[in-house]
Design a protein around this motif. Structure first.
Motif, PDB file in Angstrom:
ATOM      1  N   HIS A 238       0.846  -1.186   0.000  1.00 36.02           N
ATOM      2  CA  HIS A 238       0.000   0.000   0.000  1.00 36.02           C
ATOM      3  C   HIS A 238       0.883   1.237   0.000  1.00 36.02           C
ATOM      4  O   HIS A 238       1.875   1.297   0.728  1.00 36.02           O
ATOM      5  CB  HIS A 238      -0.906  -0.010   1.242  1.00 36.02           C
ATOM      6  CG  HIS A 238      -1.799   1.175   1.332  1.00 36.02           C
ATOM      7  ND1 HIS A 238      -1.606   2.183   2.252  1.00 36.02           N
ATOM      8  CD2 HIS A 238      -2.894   1.520   0.625  1.00 36.02           C
ATOM      9  CE1 HIS A 238      -2.556   3.094   2.098  1.00 36.02           C
ATOM     10  NE2 HIS A 238      -3.342   2.714   1.118  1.00 36.02           N
TER      11      HIS A 238
ATOM     12  N   TRP B 293      -2.886   0.685  -4.038  1.00 35.74           N
ATOM     13  CA  TRP B 293      -2.632  -0.667  -3.556  1.00 35.74           C
ATOM     14  C   TRP B 293      -1.939  -1.428  -4.671  1.00 35.74           C
ATOM     15  O   TRP B 293      -2.121  -1.116  -5.853  1.00 35.74           O
ATOM     16  CB  TRP B 293      -3.944  -1.352  -3.208  1.00 35.74           C
ATOM     17  CG  TRP B 293      -4.653  -0.756  -2.041  1.00 35.74           C
ATOM     18  CD1 TRP B 293      -5.343   0.423  -2.025  1.00 35.74           C
ATOM     19  CD2 TRP B 293      -4.736  -1.276  -0.726  1.00 35.74           C
ATOM     20  NE1 TRP B 293      -5.856   0.650  -0.768  1.00 35.74           N
ATOM     21  CE2 TRP B 293      -5.495  -0.377   0.047  1.00 35.74           C
ATOM     22  CE3 TRP B 293      -4.246  -2.427  -0.118  1.00 35.74           C
ATOM     23  CZ2 TRP B 293      -5.780  -0.597   1.378  1.00 35.74           C
ATOM     24  CZ3 TRP B 293      -4.528  -2.644   1.213  1.00 35.74           C
ATOM     25  CH2 TRP B 293      -5.282  -1.737   1.955  1.00 35.74           C
TER      26      TRP B 293
ATOM     27  N   ILE C  35      -9.073  -0.709   5.242  1.00 36.95           N
ATOM     28  CA  ILE C  35     -10.015   0.017   4.387  1.00 36.95           C
ATOM     29  C   ILE C  35     -10.951   0.891   5.204  1.00 36.95           C
ATOM     30  O   ILE C  35     -11.593   1.765   4.665  1.00 36.95           O
ATOM     31  CB  ILE C  35     -10.809  -0.922   3.457  1.00 36.95           C
ATOM     32  CG1 ILE C  35     -11.642  -1.926   4.241  1.00 36.95           C
ATOM     33  CG2 ILE C  35      -9.867  -1.608   2.493  1.00 36.95           C
ATOM     34  CD1 ILE C  35     -12.580  -2.758   3.377  1.00 36.95           C
ATOM     35  N   THR C  36     -11.028   0.633   6.509  1.00 35.50           N
ATOM     36  CA  THR C  36     -11.841   1.472   7.385  1.00 35.50           C
ATOM     37  C   THR C  36     -11.290   1.389   8.795  1.00 35.50           C
ATOM     38  O   THR C  36     -10.705   0.391   9.189  1.00 35.50           O
ATOM     39  CB  THR C  36     -13.328   1.051   7.377  1.00 35.50           C
ATOM     40  OG1 THR C  36     -14.076   1.955   8.199  1.00 35.50           O
ATOM     41  CG2 THR C  36     -13.529  -0.349   7.904  1.00 35.50           C
TER      42      THR C  36
ATOM     43  N   LEU D 137      -8.831   2.570  -4.676  1.00 38.25           N
ATOM     44  CA  LEU D 137     -10.151   2.140  -4.219  1.00 38.25           C
ATOM     45  C   LEU D 137     -11.183   3.215  -4.510  1.00 38.25           C
ATOM     46  O   LEU D 137     -10.884   4.400  -4.448  1.00 38.25           O
ATOM     47  CB  LEU D 137     -10.112   1.834  -2.719  1.00 38.25           C
ATOM     48  CG  LEU D 137      -9.186   0.692  -2.318  1.00 38.25           C
ATOM     49  CD1 LEU D 137      -9.139   0.557  -0.805  1.00 38.25           C
ATOM     50  CD2 LEU D 137      -9.615  -0.605  -2.967  1.00 38.25           C
TER      51      LEU D 137
ATOM     52  N   GLU E 180     -13.704   5.092  -3.042  1.00 34.79           N
ATOM     53  CA  GLU E 180     -14.114   5.430  -1.672  1.00 34.79           C
ATOM     54  C   GLU E 180     -15.633   5.472  -1.509  1.00 34.79           C
ATOM     55  O   GLU E 180     -16.151   5.232  -0.428  1.00 34.79           O
ATOM     56  CB  GLU E 180     -13.494   6.767  -1.243  1.00 34.79           C
ATOM     57  CG  GLU E 180     -11.979   6.780  -1.254  1.00 34.79           C
ATOM     58  CD  GLU E 180     -11.351   5.894  -0.190  1.00 34.79           C
ATOM     59  OE1 GLU E 180     -11.983   5.665   0.858  1.00 34.79           O
ATOM     60  OE2 GLU E 180     -10.217   5.430  -0.417  1.00 34.79           O
TER      61      GLU E 180
ATOM     62  N   ILE F 216     -17.743   1.916  -0.421  1.00 34.84           N
ATOM     63  CA  ILE F 216     -17.564   1.171   0.829  1.00 34.84           C
ATOM     64  C   ILE F 216     -18.908   0.820   1.464  1.00 34.84           C
ATOM     65  O   ILE F 216     -19.841   1.618   1.476  1.00 34.84           O
ATOM     66  CB  ILE F 216     -16.658   1.915   1.822  1.00 34.84           C
ATOM     67  CG1 ILE F 216     -16.237   0.967   2.939  1.00 34.84           C
ATOM     68  CG2 ILE F 216     -17.315   3.168   2.358  1.00 34.84           C
ATOM     69  CD1 ILE F 216     -15.009   1.387   3.688  1.00 34.84           C
TER      70      ILE F 216
END
Length: 157
Positions: free
Chosen positions: A68, A75, A111-112, A140, A142, A145
């Motif tokens: 990352h 990523w 991711i969170t 990603l 965003e 999610i």
């Protein structure tokens, strides 16, 4: 009157509480799941669609590393060689969808950071995907999610 399919009735009335599709909606998806048992561990799963696997020339059983870049929010999944550290791509023998699963440790990107989140899922921004032989670099989306929280974990007791 004829037969009525239970699965069709359930599909029409389900409100997103059932299982999500097993096949990624994007080239890649990442799921982060927290286990609130005695281990309190967190597991990340990266699902590689058949298109992503083909573009990177990955196959089930290959060993990859995940990296990352926080400054660019990118990523990377890279093929590793000669017994280097990494994670195996698992999946069904006849399927071209691959899965990379590993336990998260301090210092690894997530991711969170929402607590208590039992599971979160996010999809790749497919316009950002740069796949070549042996690697995939991606950002990603965003906005994609999805976070699920178990109501039992929010109750005090």
């Amino acid at each position: 009157m004829g037969f009525q399919s239970f699965s069709e009735i359930a599909k029409q009335q389900r409100q997103g509480k059932g299982r999500t599709a097993a096949t990624p909606k994007s080239l890649l998806s990442i799921t982060q799941k927290s286990y609130e048992n005695e281990s309190k561990r967190c597991v990340m799963t990266i699902r590689l669609s058949s298109d992503a696997m083909d573009k990177a020339r990955f196959k089930i059983g290959d060993k990859v590393d995940v990296a990352h870049d926080p400054s660019r929010k990118l990523w990377k999944v890279t093929l590793v060689h000669n017994n280097q550290l990494g994670y195996s791509i698992s999946g069904m023998k006849n399927s071209s969808v691959g899965t990379v699963r590993f336990t998260l440790y301090d210092g690894m990107a997530t991711i969170t950071s929402v607590k208590p989140a039992n599971s979160s899922r996010i999809f790749s921004d497919d316009k950002s995907v740069n796949a070549s032989a042996g690697q995939i670099i991606f950002a990603l989306d965003e906005k994609s999610i999805i976070t699920r929280i178990d109501p039992a974990d929010t109750q005090e007791g």
